[in-house]
Scaffold this motif. Structure first.
Motif, PDB file in Angstrom:
ATOM      1  N   GLU A   1      -0.011   6.297  -6.977  1.00  0.00           N
ATOM      2  CA  GLU A   1      -0.145   5.193  -7.926  1.00  0.00           C
ATOM      3  C   GLU A   1      -1.602   4.849  -8.195  1.00  0.00           C
ATOM      4  O   GLU A   1      -1.978   4.563  -9.321  1.00  0.00           O
TER       5      GLU A   1
ATOM      6  N   GLY B   1     -14.076   7.704 -13.963  1.00  0.00           N
ATOM      7  CA  GLY B   1     -12.947   7.416 -13.083  1.00  0.00           C
ATOM      8  C   GLY B   1     -12.758   8.413 -11.954  1.00  0.00           C
ATOM      9  O   GLY B   1     -11.882   8.217 -11.101  1.00  0.00           O
TER      10      GLY B   1
ATOM     11  N   ALA C   1       0.821  -1.217   0.000  1.00  0.00           N
ATOM     12  CA  ALA C   1       0.000   0.000   0.000  1.00  0.00           C
ATOM     13  C   ALA C   1       0.852   1.263   0.000  1.00  0.00           C
ATOM     14  O   ALA C   1       0.417   2.300  -0.495  1.00  0.00           O
ATOM     15  N   ASN C   2       2.065   1.191   0.582  1.00  0.00           N
ATOM     16  CA  ASN C   2       2.822   2.436   0.749  1.00  0.00           C
ATOM     17  C   ASN C   2       4.145   2.486  -0.009  1.00  0.00           C
ATOM     18  O   ASN C   2       4.890   3.462   0.107  1.00  0.00           O
TER      19      ASN C   2
ATOM     20  N   MET D   1      -6.958   6.219 -18.203  1.00  0.00           N
ATOM     21  CA  MET D   1      -8.156   6.384 -17.380  1.00  0.00           C
ATOM     22  C   MET D   1      -8.651   7.823 -17.446  1.00  0.00           C
ATOM     23  O   MET D   1      -9.839   8.086 -17.621  1.00  0.00           O
TER      24      MET D   1
ATOM     25  N   MET E   1       9.252  13.358 -15.157  1.00  0.00           N
ATOM     26  CA  MET E   1       8.557  14.354 -14.336  1.00  0.00           C
ATOM     27  C   MET E   1       9.321  15.682 -14.313  1.00  0.00           C
ATOM     28  O   MET E   1       8.721  16.758 -14.343  1.00  0.00           O
TER      29      MET E   1
ATOM     30  N   LEU F   1      -9.409  17.400 -11.354  1.00  0.00           N
ATOM     31  CA  LEU F   1      -8.825  17.991 -12.559  1.00  0.00           C
ATOM     32  C   LEU F   1      -9.946  18.487 -13.480  1.00  0.00           C
ATOM     33  O   LEU F   1     -10.846  17.739 -13.820  1.00  0.00           O
ATOM     34  N   TRP F   2      -9.886  19.763 -13.824  1.00  0.00           N
ATOM     35  CA  TRP F   2     -10.937  20.385 -14.632  1.00  0.00           C
ATOM     36  C   TRP F   2     -10.566  20.295 -16.101  1.00  0.00           C
ATOM     37  O   TRP F   2      -9.602  20.898 -16.547  1.00  0.00           O
ATOM     38  N   LYS F   3     -11.348  19.519 -16.850  1.00  0.00           N
ATOM     39  CA  LYS F   3     -11.094  19.406 -18.286  1.00  0.00           C
ATOM     40  C   LYS F   3     -11.813  20.531 -19.017  1.00  0.00           C
ATOM     41  O   LYS F   3     -12.911  20.928 -18.623  1.00  0.00           O
ATOM     42  N   GLU F   4     -11.221  20.998 -20.080  1.00  0.00           N
ATOM     43  CA  GLU F   4     -11.797  22.117 -20.833  1.00  0.00           C
ATOM     44  C   GLU F   4     -13.243  21.823 -21.219  1.00  0.00           C
ATOM     45  O   GLU F   4     -14.094  22.706 -21.199  1.00  0.00           O
TER      46      GLU F   4
ATOM     47  N   TRP G   1      -7.765  10.370 -19.584  1.00  0.00           N
ATOM     48  CA  TRP G   1      -7.956  10.972 -20.916  1.00  0.00           C
ATOM     49  C   TRP G   1      -8.241   9.899 -21.960  1.00  0.00           C
ATOM     50  O   TRP G   1      -7.566   9.844 -22.992  1.00  0.00           O
TER      51      TRP G   1
ATOM     52  N   PHE H   1      -6.303   3.996  -1.119  1.00  0.00           N
ATOM     53  CA  PHE H   1      -5.124   4.563  -1.773  1.00  0.00           C
ATOM     54  C   PHE H   1      -3.985   3.547  -1.815  1.00  0.00           C
ATOM     55  O   PHE H   1      -3.860   2.710  -0.920  1.00  0.00           O
ATOM     56  N   ARG H   2      -3.135   3.729  -2.803  1.00  0.00           N
ATOM     57  CA  ARG H   2      -1.915   2.913  -2.895  1.00  0.00           C
ATOM     58  C   ARG H   2      -0.841   3.757  -3.572  1.00  0.00           C
ATOM     59  O   ARG H   2      -1.103   4.388  -4.597  1.00  0.00           O
ATOM     60  N   GLY H   3       0.328   3.783  -2.982  1.00  0.00           N
ATOM     61  CA  GLY H   3       1.405   4.516  -3.647  1.00  0.00           C
ATOM     62  C   GLY H   3       2.446   5.056  -2.693  1.00  0.00           C
ATOM     63  O   GLY H   3       2.390   4.833  -1.473  1.00  0.00           O
TER      64      GLY H   3
ATOM     65  N   VAL I   1      -9.285  12.652  -9.276  1.00  0.00           N
ATOM     66  CA  VAL I   1      -8.423  11.562  -9.733  1.00  0.00           C
ATOM     67  C   VAL I   1      -7.100  11.589  -8.975  1.00  0.00           C
ATOM     68  O   VAL I   1      -6.797  12.535  -8.262  1.00  0.00           O
ATOM     69  N   ALA I   2      -6.332  10.543  -9.176  1.00  0.00           N
ATOM     70  CA  ALA I   2      -5.060  10.401  -8.455  1.00  0.00           C
ATOM     71  C   ALA I   2      -4.144  11.599  -8.715  1.00  0.00           C
ATOM     72  O   ALA I   2      -4.049  12.101  -9.826  1.00  0.00           O
ATOM     73  N   TYR I   3      -3.485  12.039  -7.681  1.00  0.00           N
ATOM     74  CA  TYR I   3      -2.442  13.062  -7.762  1.00  0.00           C
ATOM     75  C   TYR I   3      -1.332  12.556  -8.685  1.00  0.00           C
ATOM     76  O   TYR I   3      -1.178  11.340  -8.875  1.00  0.00           O
ATOM     77  N   PRO I   4      -0.522  13.495  -9.235  1.00  0.00           N
ATOM     78  CA  PRO I   4       0.469  13.050 -10.214  1.00  0.00           C
ATOM     79  C   PRO I   4       1.346  11.876  -9.764  1.00  0.00           C
ATOM     80  O   PRO I   4       1.644  10.996 -10.558  1.00  0.00           O
ATOM     81  N   MET I   5       1.747  11.844  -8.501  1.00  0.00           N
ATOM     82  CA  MET I   5       2.661  10.777  -8.085  1.00  0.00           C
ATOM     83  C   MET I   5       2.020   9.767  -7.143  1.00  0.00           C
ATOM     84  O   MET I   5       2.725   9.022  -6.461  1.00  0.00           O
TER      85      MET I   5
ATOM     86  N   TYR J   1      11.470   7.680 -14.622  1.00  0.00           N
ATOM     87  CA  TYR J   1      10.305   8.306 -13.972  1.00  0.00           C
ATOM     88  C   TYR J   1      10.660   9.725 -13.547  1.00  0.00           C
ATOM     89  O   TYR J   1       9.937  10.679 -13.845  1.00  0.00           O
TER      90      TYR J   1
ATOM     91  N   ARG K   1      -2.703   5.701 -16.079  1.00  0.00           N
ATOM     92  CA  ARG K   1      -3.333   6.899 -15.511  1.00  0.00           C
ATOM     93  C   ARG K   1      -3.912   7.763 -16.633  1.00  0.00           C
ATOM     94  O   ARG K   1      -5.056   8.218 -16.549  1.00  0.00           O
TER      95      ARG K   1
ATOM     96  N   LEU L   1       5.693   1.549  -3.966  1.00  0.00           N
ATOM     97  CA  LEU L   1       5.692   0.936  -5.299  1.00  0.00           C
ATOM     98  C   LEU L   1       6.896   1.475  -6.047  1.00  0.00           C
ATOM     99  O   LEU L   1       7.219   2.662  -5.952  1.00  0.00           O
TER     100      LEU L   1
ATOM    101  N   LEU M   1      -6.932  15.198  -7.037  1.00  0.00           N
ATOM    102  CA  LEU M   1      -7.338  16.544  -7.453  1.00  0.00           C
ATOM    103  C   LEU M   1      -8.513  16.423  -8.407  1.00  0.00           C
ATOM    104  O   LEU M   1      -8.604  15.464  -9.181  1.00  0.00           O
TER     105      LEU M   1
END
Lengths: 542, 542
Positions: B368, B430, A14-15, A30, A212, B340-343, A32, B393-395, B362-366, A208, A27, A17, B338
């Protein structure tokens, strides 16, 4: 000394990866699913489609026994299959080796053999090159023909069809993530300044982080539309192939770097980001009026490989580009510094602005350190903008090392820094500036040419006694090779065309000297050719 | 199976450094030595000064025997010393424990004891609180008085002066970087609505990655000027204390969240970024005309803690804010999703836009993965926007675990996911949307009622400033919704029937509150309504 913070707080699924740019693709698929990920001529692929294609590729390769630690090579221009491969190949655990299609068969052969390629994906344009290389090697990779829907050159290797291979695969393949972020993701051969090319190994962690870093350094977002003038075979497109997936941007493919096509794509597809060598900017600037297009938006252009002369930067700005220098090496995942433009710079007089524009700049967001050290003492040079030293790097976007070459790795990493071989100075504000690329390198259109390799070809000619090759400034290519040749006694003269053709038979086209100068070579007392004098002559117009 | 890629390619000091947000500070000090890093009243600190202060703090602590794995606690508002501590404390190897000064002495005492605090840095405003807490504990931390140059409350603990401690330290201290990115950097206690607070441990890796994620998610750059309405004691300011150093932005300190001060700072200091709870936006919206200020630029506002009702978002937009939801928990380093607001969202009719604005996203940039699972089966709920499940959550931006509480850690991490305890739904695209904390769900006649939905209806009424809905025990239905409402200033009273009818027009009948209670709402230090107190009142018959 163990504290409470070391106890009962282990990594778990979970914490923790492993960092990997492969995670960007699901990502974006999902987030876009229907957004255009890739434009290639009349073709469009969404992020959901790109993910499906990559999983198909990974699955098909896995079914054919390709997996962890095995090399999959690709010989292709900037087409959709090249992007598939950046995800699909490591998604089956394999390592992607992008080959430079401008190289000669012998060098390609070396790379296939040294990298132990198990698969070779080859665009139809480069079948003759692949065939010539394969004739020289013992490895017998599985051959896969990529037939670009926009440009079929008609020739085929004895093997599979790429789209048929994809069709074998499962678009929902449950691909194995890397178990360790230190695992290799790609293999990029350097142009080989001395001797054979060295195989630079990238790992998932570094790929990665630099992907970024690219987004942070350039301000890219999902609104980014990138035109691929930079070959993806260079440092995995400076890791930008992965960056585009991280941000959900759009890649506009490009088989050939031609002004007319590029102008049209900028004007019609809303291209707002490019990167590449100075020569690309020159193409735009020097394009005839008939192919020029105007556009209302700004195209952010990150230039690297060699510093862009300031007049070119200014001319590019005048037609809609915003130019920023990046700098790095194959060993630093491509870009590892940026010439960050501070608002206050814009208030300086033009000559001072021009001086700053020439710099390579400061550490990339996720590079730990870049500096200029005296390689003898490993002490920093004075930050005076004058004292020469060697540019050195340290951080997580420095390569894993050279494949099967521990001696070269140890040499590159000695004293805890990656030695770039590039000479530079450190300015008082901490910005670095290259003064001389490691002396013998000629940078032509963004490609490194080792003078020693060209000289070696010349030395094979029976009439050549001595040869020295240096950079000749060139408006279009930045630099081109210029050969100073001393003929053997008794040879009164030689046809320059014959010598050029002789080189052409032995070298990639861009390495063939554009000028030949005959006569005695200046030497030191110990008999070494004084190349700096020749460089001066070349700079002075010979 | 070992391959060539596993051989002779080890980590070394040139190509591997533990990820740590501490690395941001020397970079900004080099790149932006004279740029304003921190504004506090009439004080200004540059990035070079902030680095020197942090090194002094680290050096002084190290000289006094503080080091790896030891806890340094701080009880202070958003003042420069708080920022010093975020760098200086881990720069000596210690772990920063930010204390919530709105807590009672017994809870502070628990945290000092449980965290084994070796040092307590305390702002003069909170000396009485610290004294009361210290009277309850066995630990005897070194006491350090922070006397804010802008606000000295006159009282002192028996100990050192903070600036004198800094003066002991070396501004050029060669601080030890963490040897392992898994080492602890900070300790943040959860608010503990039931039982004792749990000590959430962050590591350097996660702090680095989420600080960078913040920059990528919000588009921050060195032009960012952030007003600190969000307490830094909350998840290290959602890791934004470190983000500001990563990008070279400017922090504007703030002792008290007051509309007048904040409006003035926005208008006069060019503040263009804020984050915090919905209540901060309410302060702006409902500020009297005498303290309101207009400003030409946009202030990007990231709201979290609890979803911001859409009418508040729209009212904030009307006066110059751009609101975006983030969502996360102490256990996820603060923000981990976040909205995320799509146009394309901007083209939808207002009710549909409003529905999207309510989502956590949706998931934050970093991060997982974030999803909604059925906690019994650990299978994803249908992505229908309706089926309730638990957000998981996982990441790498999930905590190291709970300090000295392996049972709670194991419970939180069971089945390989971090269990948030929040209930939500998964939309077809999603995006996740919170429906409620599990304990905030009202079960009436077997039907689940999300209190958040009822509150959203109430917030649409023009007289309602704040609303909180909890379960009221009911003989017939088991539970029925009970609304606690605070009216806007100037609204003397409102007909309860009108409010009920207003809800009836917008909600299913069983969701309409059966009771209305008017008055101020109890809140936590972070601005969250303390529903457990309201539930207790409801259980006790109001």
């Amino acid at each position: 000394m163990t504290s409470a913070y070391d106890l009962d707080l282990p990594k778990n699924p979970a914490n923790y990866l492993p960092l990997s740019p492969l995670s960007f693709l699901p990502r974006s698929a999902m987030l876009w699913p229907d957004k255009t990920a890739v434009i290639h001529g009349s073709q469009r692929f969404s992020w959901a489609q790109m993910y499906a294609r990559s999983r198909r590729l990974a699955s098909a390769l896995a079914q054919r026994g390709i997996g962890r630690g095995q090399t999959v090579a690709i010989l292709a221009p900037n087409i959709p299959a090249m992007i598939d491969a950046h995800f699909g190949v490591p998604m089956c655990g394999a390592v992607l080796n992008t080959l430079n299609y401008r190289l000669d068969p012998a060098t390609i052969a070396f790379q296939l053999e040294h990298g132990e390629a198990r698969v070779l994906l080859c665009d139809s344009e480069f079948v003759p090159l692949a065939q010539a290389a394969l004739a020289l090697v013992k490895v017998r990779p599985l051959l896969v023909n990529i037939v670009d829907a926009q440009a079929d050159f008609g020739q085929r290797l004895q093997g599979l069809d790429y789209e048929a291979l994809l069709a074998e695969g499962d678009p929902d393949y449950d691909w194995p993530a890397p178990q360790d972020e230190w695992e290799a993701i790609s293999l990029n051969y350097t142009s080989g300044t001395t001797g054979n090319p060295k195989g630079v190994v990238y790992h998932h962690r570094g790929a990665y982080l630099n992907a970024m870093s690219n987004a942070l350094a350039t301000g890219m977002s999902h609104a980014t539309v990138k035109l691929w003038s930079l070959p993806m075979f260079h440092c995995n497109g400076w890791c930008f192939v992965w960056t585009l997936a991280a941000i959900g941007g759009t890649s506009v493919c490009l088989r050939r770097v031609e002004a007319e096509t590029m102008f049209a794509l900028i004007a019609e597809q809303g291209v707002n980001y490019m990167c590449g060598a100075a020569v690309v900017l020159s193409l735009f600037i020097n394009a005839p009026a008939t192919v020029r297009r105007t556009f209302a938006h700004t195209v952010h252009f990150n230039a690297a490989a060699a510093p862009v002369p300031v007049p070119i930067i200014r001319a590019a700005e005048a037609i809609g580009f915003k130019v920023q220098h990046l700098y790095g090496l194959t060993e630093t995942y491509g870009p590892a510094t940026l010439c960050l433009w501070k608002e206050e710079f814009s208030l300086l007089p033009e000559p001072e602005q021009a001086a700053i524009l020439r710099r390579q700049g400061v550490a990339y967001p996720m590079l730990e350190a870049v500096t200029v050290l005296d390689p003898a003492t490993m002490q920093p040079v004075p930050a005076d903008g004058e004292t020469l030293g060697e540019v050195m790097f340290r951080g997580n976007i420095v390569m894993k090392g050279y494949l099967k070459n521990p001696a070269a790795s140890a040499e590159a990493f000695r004293d805890g820094w990656f030695h770039s071989g590039d000479l530079g100075v450190l300015h008082p504000d901490g910005y670095i500036e290259l003064k001389d690329r490691s002396k013998d390198i000629i940078i032509s259109g963004g490609e490194n040419i080792a003078s020693i390799e060209v000289e070696a070809a010349l030395y094979q000619h029976p009439a050549v006694l001595e040869a020295a090759v240096v950079a000749l400034p060139d408006e279009k290519w930045g630099e081109v090779p210029c050969a100073f040749v001393m003929l053997k006694p008794g040879v009164v003269s030689i046809d320059e065309t014959e010598l050029r053709n002789f080189c052409r038979d032995r070298l990639a086209g861009y390495k063939v000297p554009k000028r030949f100068v005959f006569g005695e070579l200046p030497k030191t007392s110990t008999g070494k050719v004084q190349k700096f004098l020749l460089r001066d002559r070349a700079k002075a117009g010979l």
